[in-house]
Design an enzyme around this catalytic site. Structure first.
Site, PDB file in Angstrom:
ATOM      1  CD  GLU A  76      27.334  36.844 -30.645  1.00 12.98           C
ATOM      2  OE1 GLU A  76      27.625  37.259 -31.539  1.00 12.98           O
ATOM      3  OE2 GLU A  76      27.003  35.943 -30.680  1.00 12.98           O
ATOM      4  CG  ASP A  77      21.866  35.929 -33.750  1.00 13.36           C
ATOM      5  OD1 ASP A  77      23.004  35.025 -33.338  1.00 13.36           O
ATOM      6  OD2 ASP A  77      20.865  36.213 -33.091  1.00 13.36           O
TER       7      ASP A  77
END
Ligand code: MN
Length: 741
Positions: A76-77
């Site tokens: 996700e990051d």
């Protein structure tokens, strides 16, 4: 922040077989991936996944779950991809991290419809592997613990979502401690004033009652010892949120609330639990209506305990939970204590209760979803969840426990297609909760659906109108199209066999395959379908196979005698031979059988001309390119239109069993006097002769008479004649005739 070696040692302390290298690899990978990223608190971002992993070690979860916790925000990051995670950590961890990435994108603070959809996605993500939810809960817990660094609107949103979705899920899984902390933290951010006031009041009360918990603990322990029971007695103050909820629900003040303290008596065996109960009840007076035996009847989430309230030492109301060590563990850690989160693998925790009935996470999840939706304990769950949002969904299960979420109104056919397209195509029946049910029945929440399949089955096109889901509908449409293609292939084959036989030449599909490319097609099958659709002439195929043969002869002209009503017009028929109804195939003018017509619903792409065609009368087929064959009665005036296109004429023949109840369309025109009740009498005659009216139209209305066109269904020519003569017998009917186009 926990050090790398501390984390690894912690895991090894409860699981000596844990993959140390895997944990180290995940630690280093996640740390590097998050690099210099910072949290809102200013801490390095990596401290977050590390804390999440640390929380999960408290639940003694397996190495894959801990590694997943470390990696949970990488896709996700950071620059990390699923492929990379798969490659470095294996597909199992890849799937877990991917599941978490998907859940991360779900937002429960938006429109109702979206919330419902997102909750569905959440359930599906956790139903594939419940460890996804365990990591998610730890992730949420750490985020809630550090919520003070977030912006106010984010604090409120996260707290509400936690209270609505994650705390109840933790509770549903029996993770009481997790649930309590999530609720407590949510309470703090959602109702800051109430939280402040209540915690202050509780602190005051604690000081006033100083030593009370210890005193009661000691008295209880001593009393049980007198009865020969060794027990561990622990008292605790109830959490602010649960106290506040009681105050709100019961509209009472803190002073009026009697059960702020709870005591837990933990013993070794179930037997001792009941001994404790006996001892407590003989020593102190019980409070009526507060006794519950969750040992003999466990809660949905496997929670087991005996609950009772007595007027205990110092005339204090004492709420007691009596349970074994194993029950205690399950009550605190829930699903994690069972260790049934590992797909199909049961790590028994020892003790008297066999976890085998919960051998798979699916069964657990099945019950979870069931309870979520049926709401067996509304005050505990429904008021705190958004489940009323999911009324437009039904959650069903395969016999193996796989969750299938469907829109409300779905049928077993939808279910079958949701499981797999091939299951849908081959579906012939269904058992719902073990009982045979029609395929059109509506599925309900919690239904277990078993699809009965047959290899011979292709989906009936009519299913398209029954199913609810888009997936099923498009799959049925595709299959119907494919079946049509096959039908045209069959039709093409019939046409070619007829043509070849007529020219006294052998027909084999091998020959067709050989000339396929010459005809611009790939395979024999690709030749047959265009012939069936009328896009490729049979004569052309014939010339390709037998290039040295003479061109097929110019068709002979034949005179066809009208069978029943005198001479009909002269008609040229290109080598087509008709079989009289009921005659044997060998008795015709030649040996060629026409394409058999057995029913209105044929395997072949046939349809009936507007006026219908009826067994007992002679028929011909006209090939409509791209449509199929249209069947006309030989007397139909419409056939004149095709006099110049003899290549489109197809030999067809009735092949109807006399006992067949099959009905065929016919059109009649009735001229009747305008008078009340005449239509009813006409309908009565048609009904009495065991026919149906399909359609009725008034086509012309003079002053006295009305012409009407009636579409009826008849068995054969004789049946039609009976109807016509019946109508002619009516006094108000002036004229009746059959209409052929
Ligand atoms: Mn996270």
């Amino acid at each position: 922040m926990m050090r790398q070696y501390e984390l690894v040692e912690k895991v090894l302390s409860y699981d000596p077989n844990a993959d140390e290298a895997l944990l180290n690899r995940a630690y280093v990978y996640a740390m590097k991936a998050h690099g210099h990223q910072k949290r809102a608190s200013g801490d390095p971002y990596f401290s977050h996944p590390l804390e999440v992993a640390a929380i999960l070690t408290e639940y003694e979860l397996d190495d894959a779950t801990i590694a997943t916790a470390l990696l949970h925000d990488t896709i996700e990051d950071t620059e990390a991809t699923k492929a990379e995670i798969d490659e470095m950590f294996g597909a199992e961890i890849g799937a877990l991290v991917d599941g978490l990435t998907k859940i991360d994108k779900l937002n429960f603070a938006n429109k109702r419809a979206e919330q419902a959809e997102n909750f569905r996605k959440l359930l599906i993500a956790i139903s594939s592997d419940v460890r996804v939810l365990l990591v998610k809960l730890a992730d949420r817990l750490h985020n809630m613990r550090t919520l003070q660094y977030n912006k106010p609107e984010s604090q409120k949103r996260n707290a509400q979502e936690t209270l609505d979705i994650y705390a109840p899920l933790a509770g549903r899984m029996g993770m009481q401690e997790m649930k309590d902390e999530l609720e407590e933290l949510s309470f703090r951010w959602l109702h800051p004033e109430a939280y402040e006031t209540l915690t202050t009041q509780l602190t005051t009360l604690r000081q006033r009652n100083k030593g009370l918990i210890q005193k009661i603990e000691a008295e209880l322990t001593a009393n049980l010892a007198e009865h020969g029971i060794t027990a561990m007695v622990r008292g605790r103050e109830k959490k602010a949120y649960s106290i506040w909820r009681k105050m709100v629900n019961k509209q009472i003040s803190l002073e009026q609330l009697s059960d702020i303290y709870g005591f837990r008596v933990v013993v070794d065996s179930v037997d001792e639990c009941y001994h404790v109960l006996g001892a407590v009840h003989t020593t102190w007076r019980t409070v009526p209506g507060r006794f519950k035996d969750y040992i003999s009847t466990p809660k949905f989430n496997n929670y087991q305990s005996i609950h009772t309230t007595v007027i205990g030492p110092g005339h204090q109301r004492v709420e007691l939970q009596i349970r074994t060590k194993l029950m205690d563990e399950i009550a605190e850690f829930g699903i994690a204590a069972h260790a049934i989160y590992k797909d199909g693998v049961v790590i028994a925790n020892g003790g008297e209760r066999s976890p085998s009935e919960d051998a798979t996470p699916y069964q657990w999840l099945r019950r979870l979803v069931n309870n979520l939706l049926e709401g067996d304990n509304p005050e505990e769950f429904l008021e705190h969840t958004k489940l009323e949002l999911f009324q437009d969904q039904v959650f069903c299960f395969t016999p193996k426990g796989r969750l299938i979420a469907l829109p409300r109104g779905s049928t077993p056919i939808d279910f079958a297609y949701a499981v797999h397209t091939n299951i849908g195509h081959r579906c012939v029946g269904a058992k719902v909760n073990g009982r045979h049910m029609p395929l059109v029945s509506e599925l309900r929440n919690g239904d277990e659906v078993e699809i009965i399949t047959s290899d011979a089955q292709t989906p009936p096109p009519a299913w398209e109108g029954i199913v609810v889901t888009g997936k099923a509908r498009s799959a049925i449409r595709r299959a119907t199209r494919e079946a049509m293609r096959k039908q045209y292939g069959n039709l093409g084959r019939s046409i070619l066999v007829g043509f070849f036989t007529q020219h006294e030449k052998a027909y084999t599909e091998d020959q067709i395959a050989k000339v396929a490319s010459q005809l611009g097609q790939k395979s024999a099958e690709d030749v047959l379908a265009p012939v069936g659709r009328g896009e490729l002439a049979a004569s052309e195929v014939f010339r390709a196979v037998y290039p040295n043969e003479q061109q097929p002869e110019t068709p002979k002209r034949k005179v066809i005698k009208r069978s029943d009503e005198g001479w009909f017009n002269l008609r040229r028929v290109m080598g087509l031979k008709f079989r009289w109804p009921g005659s044997n195939s060998g008795q015709g003018v030649g040996d060629i059988n026409g394409i058999p017509i057995r029913s209105v619903h044929s395997e072949l792409p046939i349809r009936f001309a507007d006026g219908g065609a009826i067994p007992g009368e002679r028929i011909v087929g006209i090939l409509d390119p791209g449509v199929g064959i249209t069947i006309y009665p030989i007397h139909s005036p419409k056939l004149r239109d095709y006099d110049e296109q003899l290549e489109r004429w197809i030999d067809v023949t009735w092949d109807i069993d006399e006992s067949s109840p099959e009905r065929f369309p016919a059109k009649i025109k009735v001229t009747a006097l305008n008078q009340p009740g005449s239509l009813a009498e006409i309908a009565t005659v048609i009904g009495k002769t065991n026919s149906n009216i399909d359609q009725l139209r008034m086509v012309g209305k003079q002053h006295d008479f009305t012409d009407m066109l009636i579409d009826i269904e008849v068995l054969d020519l004789k049946h039609l004649r009976d109807i016509l003569s019946g109508l002619r017998g009516l006094p108000m009917v002036s004229h009746v005739e059959r209409v052929m186009s």
